[in-house]
Write a protein that holds these residues in place. Sequence first.
Motif, mmCIF file in Angstrom:
data_model
loop_
_atom_site.group_PDB
_atom_site.id
_atom_site.type_symbol
_atom_site.label_atom_id
_atom_site.label_comp_id
_atom_site.label_asym_id
_atom_site.label_seq_id
_atom_site.Cartn_x
_atom_site.Cartn_y
_atom_site.Cartn_z
ATOM 1 N N ILE A 5 0.847 -1.179 0.000
ATOM 2 C CA ILE A 5 0.000 0.000 0.000
ATOM 3 C C ILE A 5 0.894 1.244 0.000
ATOM 4 N N ARG A 6 0.477 2.274 -0.712
ATOM 5 C CA ARG A 6 1.255 3.511 -0.811
ATOM 6 C C ARG A 6 0.809 4.468 0.289
ATOM 7 N N ALA A 7 1.766 4.991 1.056
ATOM 8 C CA ALA A 7 1.452 5.861 2.189
ATOM 9 C C ALA A 7 2.065 7.240 2.026
ATOM 10 N N ALA A 8 1.279 8.254 2.352
ATOM 11 C CA ALA A 8 1.768 9.631 2.415
ATOM 12 C C ALA A 8 1.666 10.105 3.858
ATOM 13 N N ILE A 9 2.620 10.927 4.262
ATOM 14 C CA ILE A 9 2.645 11.461 5.627
ATOM 15 C C ILE A 9 2.634 12.979 5.540
ATOM 16 N N ASP A 64 -0.952 19.228 -1.312
ATOM 17 C CA ASP A 64 -1.734 19.380 -2.538
ATOM 18 C C ASP A 64 -2.548 18.109 -2.725
ATOM 19 N N VAL A 65 -3.870 18.193 -2.581
ATOM 20 C CA VAL A 65 -4.712 16.998 -2.578
ATOM 21 C C VAL A 65 -4.596 16.194 -3.875
ATOM 22 N N PRO A 66 -4.675 16.808 -5.072
ATOM 23 C CA PRO A 66 -4.508 16.004 -6.287
ATOM 24 C C PRO A 66 -3.153 15.295 -6.366
ATOM 25 N N LEU A 67 -2.088 15.964 -5.900
ATOM 26 C CA LEU A 67 -0.764 15.343 -5.899
ATOM 27 C C LEU A 67 -0.740 14.155 -4.940
ATOM 28 N N ILE A 68 -1.309 14.351 -3.756
ATOM 29 C CA ILE A 68 -1.361 13.256 -2.780
ATOM 30 C C ILE A 68 -2.155 12.089 -3.353
ATOM 31 N N ARG A 69 -3.273 12.395 -3.994
ATOM 32 C CA ARG A 69 -4.123 11.339 -4.566
ATOM 33 C C ARG A 69 -3.372 10.536 -5.620
ATOM 34 N N SER A 70 -2.502 11.192 -6.370
ATOM 35 C CA SER A 70 -1.759 10.492 -7.416
ATOM 36 C C SER A 70 -0.653 9.606 -6.859
ATOM 37 N N LYS A 71 -0.258 9.865 -5.623
ATOM 38 C CA LYS A 71 0.886 9.147 -5.049
ATOM 39 C C LYS A 71 0.529 8.135 -3.981
ATOM 40 N N ALA A 88 -8.683 16.587 6.052
ATOM 41 C CA ALA A 88 -9.155 15.195 6.025
ATOM 42 C C ALA A 88 -10.391 15.002 5.148
ATOM 43 N N PRO A 89 -11.419 15.862 5.240
ATOM 44 C CA PRO A 89 -12.578 15.678 4.361
ATOM 45 C C PRO A 89 -12.225 15.719 2.872
ATOM 46 N N GLN A 90 -11.289 16.575 2.496
ATOM 47 C CA GLN A 90 -10.872 16.645 1.090
ATOM 48 C C GLN A 90 -10.208 15.347 0.645
ATOM 49 N N LEU A 91 -9.376 14.802 1.513
ATOM 50 C CA LEU A 91 -8.687 13.551 1.187
ATOM 51 C C LEU A 91 -9.671 12.382 1.109
ATOM 52 N N LEU A 92 -10.632 12.354 2.005
ATOM 53 C CA LEU A 92 -11.645 11.290 1.982
ATOM 54 C C LEU A 92 -12.491 11.385 0.722
ATOM 55 N N GLU A 93 -12.863 12.592 0.356
ATOM 56 C CA GLU A 93 -13.659 12.785 -0.867
ATOM 57 C C GLU A 93 -12.865 12.398 -2.113
ATOM 58 N N ALA A 94 -11.545 12.463 -2.029
ATOM 59 C CA ALA A 94 -10.689 12.052 -3.147
ATOM 60 C C ALA A 94 -10.491 10.536 -3.193
ATOM 61 N N GLY A 95 -11.106 9.830 -2.243
ATOM 62 C CA GLY A 95 -11.052 8.375 -2.261
ATOM 63 C C GLY A 95 -9.910 7.767 -1.477
ATOM 64 N N LEU A 96 -9.256 8.564 -0.650
ATOM 65 C CA LEU A 96 -8.119 8.078 0.126
ATOM 66 C C LEU A 96 -8.555 7.593 1.509
ATOM 67 N N LYS A 97 -7.800 6.674 2.066
ATOM 68 C CA LYS A 97 -7.962 6.303 3.461
ATOM 69 C C LYS A 97 -7.163 7.292 4.303
ATOM 70 N N VAL A 98 -7.692 7.632 5.476
ATOM 71 C CA VAL A 98 -7.063 8.657 6.304
ATOM 72 C C VAL A 98 -6.946 8.170 7.739
#
Length: 349
Positions: A5-9, A64-71, A88-98
């Motif tokens: 799984i790919r993780a961003a911090i 940057d939410v789109p950048l995070i979503r791509s990575k 957090a809401p932006q990241l969740l709406e982008a389909g990411l786990k938080v």
Amino acid sequence: MTQPIRAAIVGSTGYGGVELIRLLLQHPHVDITSVISSSTPGVPIANGFPHLNEIVTDTLDAVDVPLIRSKADVVFLATPAGVAANLAPQLLEAGLKVIDISGDFRLKSGEVYEKWYKHKPAADEYLAKAVYGLAEVYGEEVKGVDFISNPGCYPTATLLGLVPAVKAGWIDPATIIIDAKSGVSGAGRGLSLTNHFAEINENFLAYKVNKHQHIPEIEQVLSREAGQEVITTFTTHLVPMTRGIQSTIYATVKGKRSDEDFLELYREFYKGRPFVRIRPKGKVPGTKEVWGSNYCDIGFSVDDRTGRVTIVSVIDNVVKGAAGQAVQNLNLMMGWDEATGLAFTPVYP
């Protein structure tokens, strides 16, 4: 073998963030694909943390939410209070786990959050959506979700020490007094007069007396487990050491209970949970014995003279109190063994 799984911090330049890096580098199912900082984007992370030189060569990304979503597939938010409420809401709406390590989603009432944290709360729907990740108590609730609120450091030590007795009805919740002490890393990496060496060295300091933001978090969980409103006295102290929390808890025992009774209750409650260790009769733990690890060690002493029990619970505030528990929650979220990437021995001495 499944793909890691790919993780961003986000917040990689704080103590919680850099500890996440240390832990996730050892995790067999995780690749760190983005380290993120709002303060120093474009700078190699090893510039600020030389111990990562030639280990982590990544340059810090911007928030940057789109950048995070791509990575990434999952994002850890190791941010100051007030940041995750919007991010957090932006990241969740982008389909990411938080997995949020800040305090922005621990309290279910936005009004209570604003009173204690002095920040605008997240939207009610996200406060309701976040699962409180006290892994040894609510681990079943964490499994399979996409949004976890990681408990605070003081609440982790305190609640693991209290929940079994409160849930069993063995202590009077109205009599609980919590005397908690932390190393200076709990204040973060930012500079302040309080954690200045000359101020804290050879000093012992009570702070935020009756005003600490972790009070409502502790009371929220204890009230849930007791089935009634619980109000506690909770006092925090700063100790001249780097890591560690000791929570010393006092409460009146209901009925006739012995040390052996408490030992049996707690051992049964935490049976099969690898990171809670119950000390034998007559032994209480010290912070050095969990240093650098994801363990919580607990000891007891019932005083027949006063009819009270003393519970001593210790953790490493940066690991079990933050990054380690976040990784433990990731494991539960993903359906992996909860000890994956965390089964290492405490550093001693």
